[in-house]
Design an enzyme around this catalytic site. Sequence first.
Site: not given
Length: 158
Positions: A34-38
């Site tokens: 659930k990360c912006g870098f996912t």
Amino acid sequence: MSIYDFSASTLRGKEESMEQYKGNVLLVVNTASKCGFTPQFKGLQETYDKFKDRGFTVLGFPSNQFAGQEPGDSDDIAEFCQINYGVTFPMFEKIDVKGDDAHPLFKYLTNEAPGLLGSKSIKWNFTKFLVDRDGKVVKRYAPQTTPEQIEADIAKLI
């Protein structure tokens, strides 16, 4: 000491020695769903596909230590990675990657390749460690460094 002195449990709960990857170039990554870098899962899979037949493996280690961005259990993580990004590289059980309870593998990685200004702590999801065929940590990459930006370094080690 090398990365081969450690073991970890896969998402399926099987304990695996890192020694099974001996002779391979490795990219070890702490991940989160659930990360912006996912979206880097896509690039990690593409890089894995590009080099896997030449002795390269990506090892993914989910962690929920950064803003609760990996809330799921092992089944949730496996399903998310497969359905959304077609991940086929090895993924391991959710672990701590920083602090007193950090997994011994990540204590080793951060000690061997400190971050900015010599910091041994991992600051965010998708920090990456490149490991050579002898199990030695070659380089640490910031979360914003994409897998594609690392491919030239991988190619030099293969």
